[in-house]
Design a protein around this motif. Structure first.
Motif, short mmCIF file in Angstrom:
data_model
loop_
_atom_site.label_atom_id
_atom_site.label_comp_id
_atom_site.label_asym_id
_atom_site.label_seq_id
_atom_site.Cartn_x
_atom_site.Cartn_y
_atom_site.Cartn_z
N SER A 695 0.86 -1.19 0.00
CA SER A 695 0.00 0.00 0.00
C SER A 695 0.89 1.22 0.00
N ILE A 697 1.26 5.28 0.25
CA ILE A 697 0.58 6.50 0.71
C ILE A 697 0.97 7.60 -0.26
N GLN A 727 -8.28 1.58 -3.02
CA GLN A 727 -7.66 2.76 -2.42
C GLN A 727 -8.51 3.22 -1.25
N SER A 729 -8.99 6.52 1.77
CA SER A 729 -8.55 7.76 2.42
C SER A 729 -9.39 7.93 3.68
N LEU A 733 -5.09 8.12 8.01
CA LEU A 733 -4.28 8.91 7.09
C LEU A 733 -4.52 10.40 7.32
N GLN A 737 -4.43 12.81 1.89
CA GLN A 737 -3.63 11.65 1.53
C GLN A 737 -4.53 10.47 1.25
N SER A 739 -4.30 5.97 0.53
CA SER A 739 -3.46 4.78 0.47
C SER A 739 -3.95 3.94 -0.71
N SER A 741 -3.52 0.39 -2.74
CA SER A 741 -2.95 -0.95 -2.58
C SER A 741 -2.84 -1.67 -3.92
N TYR A 774 7.69 8.29 -1.07
CA TYR A 774 6.41 7.72 -0.65
C TYR A 774 6.56 6.94 0.63
N ARG A 777 2.49 1.48 3.55
CA ARG A 777 1.87 0.76 4.67
C ARG A 777 2.10 -0.69 4.43
#
Lengths: 778, 341
Positions: A695, A697, A727, A729, A733, A737, A739, A741, A774, A777
């Protein structure tokens, strides 16, 4: 063009076919009949009747008249005509009894218009016939209407004599043309000088001068004949010219000789800006491209089109110059088109009339005028013409004819057919006829042997030629991959639920501007049907948008597409025509996202592996009609193949539309390249792959596609695929931003990767991405 | 004594199995009987080691028989529960399949596309190439090369849309004949469907934009008989049956002789009706043998080669086939119309 059946039968006395049957025969052998109209239907019952007494009726302009109607006896009729007076002889029609103002009226006293003899509604027709007799020369007729388009190549068929010649040939009966007296010798020296400036434009000008003319209405038979074929009776002189035009296809014009200035007639180009007042009472400003007939003072006629007001025949006329001339078809046509003035004369001259006809028409005029204006005297004739060499005969090889028609026709029959149409036929050598074309077919109609094949073919009847399949080598026709590809595209898009529309190639400046485009860059139609259809489309999207606006009145959601040509201006030569496919998904409700991804799916089905590259990622800025935050290029195999976007909200009042606009020329090229060089088979992997998820960010507006490309940059050759998973948000977070995956799958065709190898790949990607700033996660 | 225990155990176990109400109770019964550590049979097996060998043999047989009976009962019961569970699941999964399927339905091809494809396929099967030409044409290809004289009315602004530089919107698909002759030369067999333009005001029966299909064959000794053969094949294919046709004279500058091909009216079968204006026949297409001037203009020697050509109005044909009474519908983009095809 209207033909009187009665008239044709006068010219072909042996004609036995009824009008309907004759129309069929003409259709199958000569020209298309559009229909048959009855003319003068009452005329076989009408008789002359003397008005014996007239009584006015109270509170009415009608009168009660008693008439002596010969075989019908003494009869009472109610009549509203102002000229119904005792002692006159009128036309009585026994059309049945009816009660008018309490009086039983038995039949009627008819006007010329009611009987179809002329267009006079003002009063009842007054006759000279004895009581009880029918009207001389007026019988019910059938008018056969021929489609003008089917005789554009046949100057001779614009007159009854020409059509009668065809009919005679078709029904194998003799043609009985009116006798023509010899004119040139017996009618004195030229009474008027003819000056033709350009004999190409006017190959022949003949004129006859008459005196002691009495201008008056024509006899009823002549009025009736003209009315029946759609011409308007005017006076005996004008009617005579119209009658001969309808007989011989030779337009003529009569000038009042006393109104001509000077002793000569000039045929010359108009002077620039020359004024001319025509018989239709319009004033025309002429150009040198207009050929005029002029006297010493100026234009008195527009050659082949219309006469002038200033020299018009009137009741006062006693001397007449009768013009019978021949003009170049294209010159007449140009003038008539430029001045928007189409007349019966111009229509005929446009077909290239026979110059041999001018004197024949003048001779016939003398015959008629002796009846129409007794006491008339011919002063003399002028005839100016260019030498017209006779056309050489056409050689017609009979073996060639058989190959053309696909059927043998016996030589005697070929000869008979051509001779009945008045071609001269001589057998030159074995199996070859030498055929002379009659003057009325020689102006442009019949020039080559193929024209003669038509004469024979139509007269034997094409139904008499049995169909035959040709014998030739079986070959595969050249392929048309572009068209086939377009059909495949249609199949795919209909399969995906899109319905095909066809839109016009024309767009308006207004719609171009509404799309934020520049009308100057468009190919322009010089003579558009309407000012809003003056430009040729450079995009299918405006048409698609119109379809959306129209259909959303009836539907909440729909899909449609069009395949058509964009037409782009080029520096020189023909414009560039680019086939495009434009597709749209419309939804009245929702945020438009589903439609965009659905249409993206369609694009990917059409172009497997195509990439969508939004403005940030690609070189293209959004076009003015695109939603700027929802627009992207489509890149396939490294080439730009089109655009995917949401229609700009200002162009759609309700709902949203996802649009795909694809360049089929590029896509077809890529597709056929792929087909040609093909995909090579790769063995199915025998060793299991390993997968792990990552993942990343990233900023809210970073593109998943960009992240994927970056991951791929670190992946190495053992990575088989990188697939977007989801994805997210929101907490934990930070705002702004998200995340994203991905699932990374790695493997090798030769072995199973060890866990060390897999974690090495994973580590490489993580470190690489971290190096780009970047967070991951894990 | 041990024998009695075995008999009791068997009876108890069978009773438990029989009384189990569900898979869980049945499993409990199985564990009670056969559990590795605490199972009743296991207990008895332990006791057997104390027996004398000949008695052990007897008891062993007894024990095995009892175990088998219980196992069979267990298995049988288990099967029944599985079946019941499956039946219950199947029943619970009842679904109303008359509910509509989600997602879009198949879209519709435009009727003009459909008829074009049909005819393309027919002519491909007869060995004809399918060609395309530009919609913006030169005056040469649209008129001159087709033997249409410079002063022919068809060139007038009231018939032709003119652009600049002598370019125009093609008024017929015939220029593709010329392009076909130029590109492929004789022998030639080709058809060309496409969009054409005439400067005409639009109403229910007139359009400025419509579709035609052009056809041409050039070979040695092509005759009227061959033309008739192909035209009959064409009409039979279009209408799916042998429709009577007739050929009558028609004039087009690019053919000589020229014909109009009529088909017997499909509405009245030839008896006469409003559609055929009481004539019994309806015009289908214009055709003829290629005028030698047209061949010559494209560099083909008419003494050596001959051919036929035809032009079919696809828009008219679509209207005839589907009984469409307003030509504007075809380019109106109305889905309520288009979804009928």
């Amino acid at each position: 063009m209207k033909f009187s059946y009665n008239w044709l039968r006068e010219l072909v006395p042996g004609l036995a076919s009824a009008p309907g049957e004759l129309a069929q025969l003409i259709t199958m052998k000569t020209a298309e009949c559009e229909g048959i109209e009855a003319a003068g239907v009452l005329l076989d019952q009408v008789c002359a009747a003397r008005v014996e007494s007239v009584e006015p009726l109270p509170n009415s302009h009608n009168v009660k008249a008693t008439v002596d109607a010969g075989p019908h006896g003494h009869i009472t009729v109610v009549c509203g005509a102002p000229n119904c007076r005792a002692g006159s002889v009128a036309a009585y029609a026994p059309v049945g009894r009816k009660v008018v103002q309490g009086i039983e009226s038995d039949g009627m006293l008819a006007s010329g218009a009611e009987l179809g003899i002329n267009r006079d509604h003002a009063g009842i027709l007054e006759l000279v016939e004895p009581v009880g007799s029918p009207i001389t020369g007026c019988a019910p007729d059938s008018i056969i209407e021929i489609d003008n388009k089917s005789i554009t190549h046949r100057p001779d068929l614009w007159g009854h004599l020409g059509m009668a010649r065809e009919v005679a040939a078709i029904v194998r009966q003799a043609l009985s043309p009116p006798e023509v007296r010899a004119l040139s010798a017996s009618h004195g020296s030229s009474p008027i000088r003819i000056v033709i400036e350009d004999e190409q434009l006017c190959p022949r000008y003949s004129a006859l001068v008459f005196e002691n003319v009495t201008v008056k209405p024509s006899p009823l038979w002549l009025q009736y004949r003209l009315t029946a074929i759609g011409l308007n009776p005017i006076n005996n002189i004008v009617d005579m010219t119209n009658y001969l035009m309808a007989e011989l296809a030779q337009p003529m014009h009569a000038f009042d000789a006393d109104l001509l200035r000077g002793g000569a007639i000039f045929v010359r180009p108009a002077r620039r800006g020359e004024q001319f007042r025509a018989l239709n009472e319009e004033e025309y400003t002429l150009e040198p491209s207009n050929l005029v007939i002029a006297d010493a003072a100026g234009a008195i006629g527009l050659a082949g089109v219309i006469g002038g007001m200033d020299s018009k025949i009137s009741e006062k006329t006693t001397r007449v110059v009768l013009e019978s001339a021949n003009f170049l078809a294209s010159s007449v046509r140009k003038t008539s088109a430029a001045l928007k003035l189409r007349t019966d004369a111009s229509m005929r001259f446009e077909k290239s009339q026979d110059p041999a006809n001018t004197v024949r028409a003048l001779a016939r005029a003398v015959d008629l005028l002796e009846e129409l204006s007794p006491g008339i005297r011919v002063v003399g004739m002028a005839d100016q013409q260019r030498e017209i060499p006779p056309r050489p005969p056409i050689e017609l090889p009979l073996a060639w004819l058989e190959r053309k028609l696909g059927r043998a026709v016996p030589p005697a029959e070929v000869r008979d057919i051509l001779q009945r149409l008045e071609f001269g036929v001589e057998e030159q050598s074995g199996g070859v006829f030498s055929v002379t074309v009659p003057s009325w077919r020689a102006t442009k109609d019949v020039t080559i042997k193929d024209d003669l094949a038509e004469e024979v073919g139509r007269m034997i009847g094409y139904g008499a030629i049995p169909p035959r399949a040709p014998l030739f080598p079986a070959t595969v026709p050249p392929a048309n991959p572009e068209r086939r590809f377009q059909h495949e595209a249609r199949e795919l898009f209909t399969g995906l639920g899109f319905t095909e529309v066809y839109n016009y190639s024309f767009v308006s400046e207004e719609s171009v501007r509404a799309f934020g485009l520049d009308p100057v860059s468009y190919v322009r139609v010089a003579n558009p049907i309407a000012s809003d259809q003056a430009l040729l489309r450079t995009s299918l999207v405006p048409g698609i948008r119109r379809n959306i606006v129209d259909n959303q009145k009836h539907r909440d959601a729909f899909r449609l597409f069009e395949i058509g040509l964009e037409i782009h201006k080029r520096e020189a030569g023909l414009p560039d025509e680019i086939p495009h496919l434009a597709a749209a998904i419309y939804d009245r409700y929702g945020d438009g996202i589903a439609g965009l991804f659905e249409i993206k799916r369609a694009a990917e089905c059409f172009m497997p592996g195509a990439k969508v590259c939004p403005a940030e990622a690609g070189p293209e800025q959004a076009r003015p009609y695109e939603h700027p935050a929802r627009a992207a290029d489509i890149i396939w195999m490294g080439e730009r193949t089109g655009r995917l976007f949401e229609l700009h909200p200002t162009l759609l009042e309700v709902g949203r539309a996802a649009i795909l606009d694809l360049d089929l020329r590029v896509i077809e090229r890529i597709t056929s390249r792929r087909l040609k060089y093909g995909t090579q088979y790769a063995p199915i992997r025998r060793y299991p792959s390993s997968a792990f998820d990552l993942s990343v960010i990233a900023g809210e507006r970073e593109l998943a596609g960009t992240l994927e490309t970056r991951i791929a940059g670190f992946a190495g050759e053992l990575v088989e695929s990188i697939a977007f998973l989801r994805q997210y948000s929101g907490p934990p977070l930070a705002p702004g931003q998200k995340s994203v995956s991905f699932r990374v799958t790695a493997g090798s065709p030769e072995r199973t990767l060890s866990s060390e190898e897999v974690s090495e790949i994973r580590q490489r990607i993580i470190e690489g991405m971290r190096g780009l700033g970047y967070d991951l996660r894990l | 004594m041990l024998g009695q225990s075995i008999r009791n155990l068997e009876a108890d176990s069978l009773a438990r199995v029989a009384l189990a109400n569900n898979a869980e109770e049945l499993e409990a019964a199985r564990i009670a009987a056969f559990g590795r550590k605490e199972g009743a049979f296991q207990q008895i097996a332990k006791e057997m080691s104390k027996l004398a060998p000949d008695e052990r043999k007897h008891i062993g047989m007894l024990l095995n028989a009892a175990k088998q009976a219980v196992e069979t009962a267990l298995e049988c019961r288990k099967q029944r529960f599985a079946q019941a569970a499956l039946a219950a699941r199947l029943d619970a999964e009842w679904l109303d399949l008359t509910l509509p399927a989600p997602g879009p339905r198949r879209g519709h091809l435009h009727p003009l596309t459909q008829i074009q494809r049909e005819l393309e396929e027919l002519f491909l099967s007869l060995g004809f190439a399918v060609l395309d030409g530009p919609e913006v044409e030169t005056e040469y290809h649209n008129f001159d090369a087709l033997n249409i004289p410079a002063d022919h009315p068809a060139r007038d602004a009231q018939d032709t849309f003119w652009l600049k530089d002598g370019f125009l919107l093609r008024t017929h698909t015939s220029p593709v004949q010329v392009r076909g002759m130029e590109k492929l030369g004789p022998p030639l067999r080709m058809v060309a469907p496409g969009r054409v333009f005439r400067n005409e005001s639009v109403d229910a029966s007139h359009e400025h934009t419509f579709y035609q299909l052009e056809g041409m064959m050039i070979d040695r000794d092509v005759s009227v008989a061959h033309l008739i053969y192909f035209m009959k094949t064409l009409s039979t294919s279009i209408f799916g049956r042998d429709v009577p046709v007739r050929l009558r004279p028609g004039y087009f500058p690019f053919v000589e002789p020229g014909f109009e091909l009529d088909i017997q009216c499909l509405i009245c079968g030839g008896a006469g009706c409003a559609v055929c204006k009481q004539s019994g026949w309806v015009e289908l297409l214009g055709c003829g043998l290629v005028n030698p001037n047209v061949l010559r203009l494209s560099g083909i020697d008419p003494e050596e080669w001959s051919g036929f050509a035809f032009g079919l109005g696809l828009t008219r044909l679509v209207m005839m086939r589907y009984g469409i009474d307003d030509i504007r519908l075809l380019q109106g983009g109305d889905l309520r119309f288009l979804e009928q095809f």
